[in-house]
Scaffold this motif. Structure first.
Motif, PDB file in Angstrom:
ATOM      1  N   LEU A  51      26.069  33.255   7.778  1.00  0.00           N
ATOM      2  CA  LEU A  51      24.736  33.602   8.271  1.00  0.00           C
ATOM      3  C   LEU A  51      24.867  34.883   9.088  1.00  0.00           C
ATOM      4  O   LEU A  51      25.670  34.947  10.016  1.00  0.00           O
ATOM      5  CB  LEU A  51      24.174  32.475   9.152  1.00  0.00           C
ATOM      6  N   TRP A  52      24.100  35.903   8.738  1.00  0.00           N
ATOM      7  CA  TRP A  52      24.259  37.175   9.432  1.00  0.00           C
ATOM      8  C   TRP A  52      22.902  37.706   9.894  1.00  0.00           C
ATOM      9  O   TRP A  52      21.862  37.385   9.348  1.00  0.00           O
ATOM     10  CB  TRP A  52      24.963  38.195   8.552  1.00  0.00           C
ATOM     11  N   ARG A  53      23.012  38.520  10.928  1.00  0.00           N
ATOM     12  CA  ARG A  53      21.824  39.178  11.471  1.00  0.00           C
ATOM     13  C   ARG A  53      22.214  40.560  11.963  1.00  0.00           C
ATOM     14  O   ARG A  53      23.202  40.717  12.670  1.00  0.00           O
ATOM     15  CB  ARG A  53      21.226  38.365  12.620  1.00  0.00           C
ATOM     16  N   ASP A  54      21.435  41.563  11.582  1.00  0.00           N
ATOM     17  CA  ASP A  54      21.669  42.919  12.084  1.00  0.00           C
ATOM     18  C   ASP A  54      20.857  43.121  13.359  1.00  0.00           C
ATOM     19  O   ASP A  54      19.656  42.845  13.391  1.00  0.00           O
ATOM     20  CB  ASP A  54      21.273  43.960  11.042  1.00  0.00           C
ATOM     21  N   ASP A  55      21.533  43.609  14.412  1.00  0.00           N
ATOM     22  CA  ASP A  55      20.893  43.728  15.729  1.00  0.00           C
ATOM     23  C   ASP A  55      20.473  45.164  16.024  1.00  0.00           C
ATOM     24  O   ASP A  55      20.654  45.658  17.128  1.00  0.00           O
ATOM     25  CB  ASP A  55      21.830  43.203  16.821  1.00  0.00           C
ATOM     26  N   GLY A  56      19.928  45.834  15.011  1.00  0.00           N
ATOM     27  CA  GLY A  56      19.384  47.171  15.232  1.00  0.00           C
ATOM     28  C   GLY A  56      20.334  48.299  14.887  1.00  0.00           C
ATOM     29  O   GLY A  56      20.296  49.358  15.532  1.00  0.00           O
ATOM     30  N   SER A  57      21.171  48.108  13.879  1.00  0.00           N
ATOM     31  CA  SER A  57      22.135  49.146  13.506  1.00  0.00           C
ATOM     32  C   SER A  57      21.435  50.393  12.983  1.00  0.00           C
ATOM     33  O   SER A  57      20.379  50.324  12.352  1.00  0.00           O
ATOM     34  CB  SER A  57      23.091  48.626  12.424  1.00  0.00           C
ATOM     35  N   THR A  58      22.079  51.536  13.235  1.00  0.00           N
ATOM     36  CA  THR A  58      21.583  52.797  12.693  1.00  0.00           C
ATOM     37  C   THR A  58      22.537  53.361  11.640  1.00  0.00           C
ATOM     38  O   THR A  58      22.309  54.450  11.122  1.00  0.00           O
ATOM     39  CB  THR A  58      21.397  53.828  13.822  1.00  0.00           C
ATOM     40  N   ASP A  59      23.618  52.632  11.350  1.00  0.00           N
ATOM     41  CA  ASP A  59      24.534  53.046  10.292  1.00  0.00           C
ATOM     42  C   ASP A  59      24.216  52.243   9.029  1.00  0.00           C
ATOM     43  O   ASP A  59      23.126  51.694   8.897  1.00  0.00           O
ATOM     44  CB  ASP A  59      25.995  52.876  10.737  1.00  0.00           C
ATOM     45  N   ASN A  60      25.165  52.149   8.095  1.00  0.00           N
ATOM     46  CA  ASN A  60      24.889  51.456   6.841  1.00  0.00           C
ATOM     47  C   ASN A  60      25.390  50.013   6.836  1.00  0.00           C
ATOM     48  O   ASN A  60      25.772  49.480   5.798  1.00  0.00           O
ATOM     49  CB  ASN A  60      25.480  52.226   5.664  1.00  0.00           C
ATOM     50  N   SER A  61      25.388  49.374   8.018  1.00  0.00           N
ATOM     51  CA  SER A  61      25.829  47.984   8.101  1.00  0.00           C
ATOM     52  C   SER A  61      25.021  47.070   7.188  1.00  0.00           C
ATOM     53  O   SER A  61      25.576  46.190   6.506  1.00  0.00           O
ATOM     54  CB  SER A  61      25.723  47.486   9.546  1.00  0.00           C
ATOM     55  N   GLN A  62      23.707  47.225   7.177  1.00  0.00           N
ATOM     56  CA  GLN A  62      22.885  46.355   6.343  1.00  0.00           C
ATOM     57  C   GLN A  62      23.194  46.548   4.865  1.00  0.00           C
ATOM     58  O   GLN A  62      23.215  45.571   4.091  1.00  0.00           O
ATOM     59  CB  GLN A  62      21.403  46.595   6.623  1.00  0.00           C
ATOM     60  N   ALA A  63      23.456  47.767   4.453  1.00  0.00           N
ATOM     61  CA  ALA A  63      23.801  48.015   3.050  1.00  0.00           C
ATOM     62  C   ALA A  63      25.107  47.321   2.678  1.00  0.00           C
ATOM     63  O   ALA A  63      25.244  46.776   1.572  1.00  0.00           O
ATOM     64  CB  ALA A  63      23.906  49.521   2.802  1.00  0.00           C
ATOM     65  N   ILE A  64      26.066  47.324   3.599  1.00  0.00           N
ATOM     66  CA  ILE A  64      27.340  46.632   3.359  1.00  0.00           C
ATOM     67  C   ILE A  64      27.094  45.139   3.198  1.00  0.00           C
ATOM     68  O   ILE A  64      27.655  44.484   2.298  1.00  0.00           O
ATOM     69  CB  ILE A  64      28.327  46.914   4.501  1.00  0.00           C
ATOM     70  N   MET A  65      26.243  44.578   4.042  1.00  0.00           N
ATOM     71  CA  MET A  65      25.957  43.152   3.958  1.00  0.00           C
ATOM     72  C   MET A  65      25.197  42.805   2.679  1.00  0.00           C
ATOM     73  O   MET A  65      25.438  41.756   2.062  1.00  0.00           O
ATOM     74  CB  MET A  65      25.160  42.705   5.178  1.00  0.00           C
ATOM     75  N   GLN A  66      24.312  43.663   2.261  1.00  0.00           N
ATOM     76  CA  GLN A  66      23.582  43.417   1.023  1.00  0.00           C
ATOM     77  C   GLN A  66      24.513  43.468  -0.182  1.00  0.00           C
ATOM     78  O   GLN A  66      24.392  42.659  -1.118  1.00  0.00           O
ATOM     79  CB  GLN A  66      22.444  44.424   0.890  1.00  0.00           C
ATOM     80  N   ALA A  67      25.482  44.373  -0.153  1.00  0.00           N
ATOM     81  CA  ALA A  67      26.470  44.445  -1.232  1.00  0.00           C
ATOM     82  C   ALA A  67      27.352  43.198  -1.247  1.00  0.00           C
ATOM     83  O   ALA A  67      27.679  42.663  -2.314  1.00  0.00           O
ATOM     84  CB  ALA A  67      27.318  45.703  -1.079  1.00  0.00           C
ATOM     85  N   PHE A  68      27.722  42.717  -0.058  1.00  0.00           N
ATOM     86  CA  PHE A  68      28.544  41.507   0.020  1.00  0.00           C
ATOM     87  C   PHE A  68      27.750  40.300  -0.481  1.00  0.00           C
ATOM     88  O   PHE A  68      28.301  39.434  -1.175  1.00  0.00           O
ATOM     89  CB  PHE A  68      28.993  41.283   1.465  1.00  0.00           C
TER      90      PHE A  68
END
Length: 326
Positions: A51-68
């Protein structure tokens, strides 16, 4: 592996699942995130859901999680919260993740920049199996400290074989990235949130499990590579002098603000606190006065509650000084 046993408390659970829900809060973690995710895939205990949650990243963290997610499947990797992507802070982000854990499942806190050793989940899962379903349980372990390139630099401090509620009031020994919670502990923490902005999720989990009369299991076998890169939320120091200096730098006022906030929050939530610990909290509350009266009260409290101490002689001296000064 060591454990501290304590009385059980009521619970609605009758059967626990083998699934461990890994809770990952991300904030600009793209630099190291892929290595952490790869280590999750290498776990010997394969029955897990991230279970993951992004806490306001401005880098490509969400894209990495979507790929995973695309790689392992939506049933195994799930974004949590309608406010995913909004900055809430570490404490609130992990509270949101914990709220999404199913009723009878274990949960494991996860940092974005570490690397888990393959037996991490297995060791925690096996350690908590002996915990009665009605009793909150918490597992924590040591870490191998590394630099940003994962070159080992030492070990985190040795964990005590015994701990107690009063010791948990003075010091956190449960480093969040190693913590695994039993289903009863998850329910307890959902019902008893920490005082807003005063304490991080890992210390509160350790403190609340101890307050409720739960079971804490400490493991001195390192279970992960704890990357120290200068941007850690908290970080760790292997040597006492470094840790003592860091504590002194944070200062007495910051520590005592947390201490008194915890005392008041636990007293307000005494239905989830074991009776003997409520009595200790009522004694502690007498020490909140200022001036000479407060100093004398706190001196008396140290005599009444000899268990109010830290693990380690020098750290205990620092605590006593801070506590007496109020």
């Amino acid at each position: 592996m060591h454990q501290t046993l304590a009385p059980t408390i009521p619970s609605v659970s009758s059967q626990n699942s083998d699934t461990i829900y890994i809770l990952l809060s991300i904030y600009n973690g793209a630099l190291y995130l892929n290595e952490q995710l790869a280590s999750l895939e290498q776990q010997n205990h394969t029955d897990w859901v991230l279970l993951w949650r992004d806490d306001g990243s401005t880098d490509n963290s969400q894209a990495i999680m979507q790929a995973f997610t695309a790689k392992v499947g939506h049933a195994r990797c799930k974004a949590v919260g309608l406010d995913n992507g909004r900055h809430k802070g570490v404490q609130n982000s992990y509270s949101t993740l914990l709220a999404a854990v199913p009723e009878n499942a274990m949960a494991a806190f996860c940092d974005q920049d570490d690397v888990w050793l393959p037996d991490k989940l297995t060791r925690g899962w096996q350690a908590l199996l002996a915990t009665p379903v009605t009793q909150p349980g918490l597992y924590c372990a040591r870490q191998t400290l590394t630099d940003r390139h994962l070159v080992a630099t030492g070990l985190s401090p040795h964990l005590p074989s015994q701990t107690s509620f009063l010791e948990a009031m003075t010091q956190n020994i449960a480093t969040g990235c190693t913590v695994i919670l039993s289903p009863a502990a998850c329910r307890l923490l959902k019902a008893s949130p920490p005082p807003a902005g005063k304490i991080l999720h890992d210390w509160w989990a350790y403190l609340m499990v101890c307050a409720a009369g739960g079971r804490v299991v400490t493991d001195n076998q390192p279970v992960l590579l704890y990357r120290q890169h200068g941007a850690n939320t908290v970080g760790s120091q292997a040597r006492f002098m470094h840790r003592a200096f860091a504590a002194l730098k944070r200062g007495r006022h910051a520590f005592m603000a947390i201490f008194w906030a915890n005392t008041q929050t636990l007293l307000a939530d005494r239905d989830h606190v074991a009776p003997q610990n409520v009595q200790s909290l009522l004694i502690l509350e007498k020490g909140r006065h200022s001036g000479l009266a407060g100093l004398l009260a706190r001196f008396s409290i140290l005599r009444q509650l000899p268990g109010l101490k830290r693990h380690g002689m020098m750290e205990q001296l620092v605590f006593k000084l801070w506590f007496l000064l109020g």
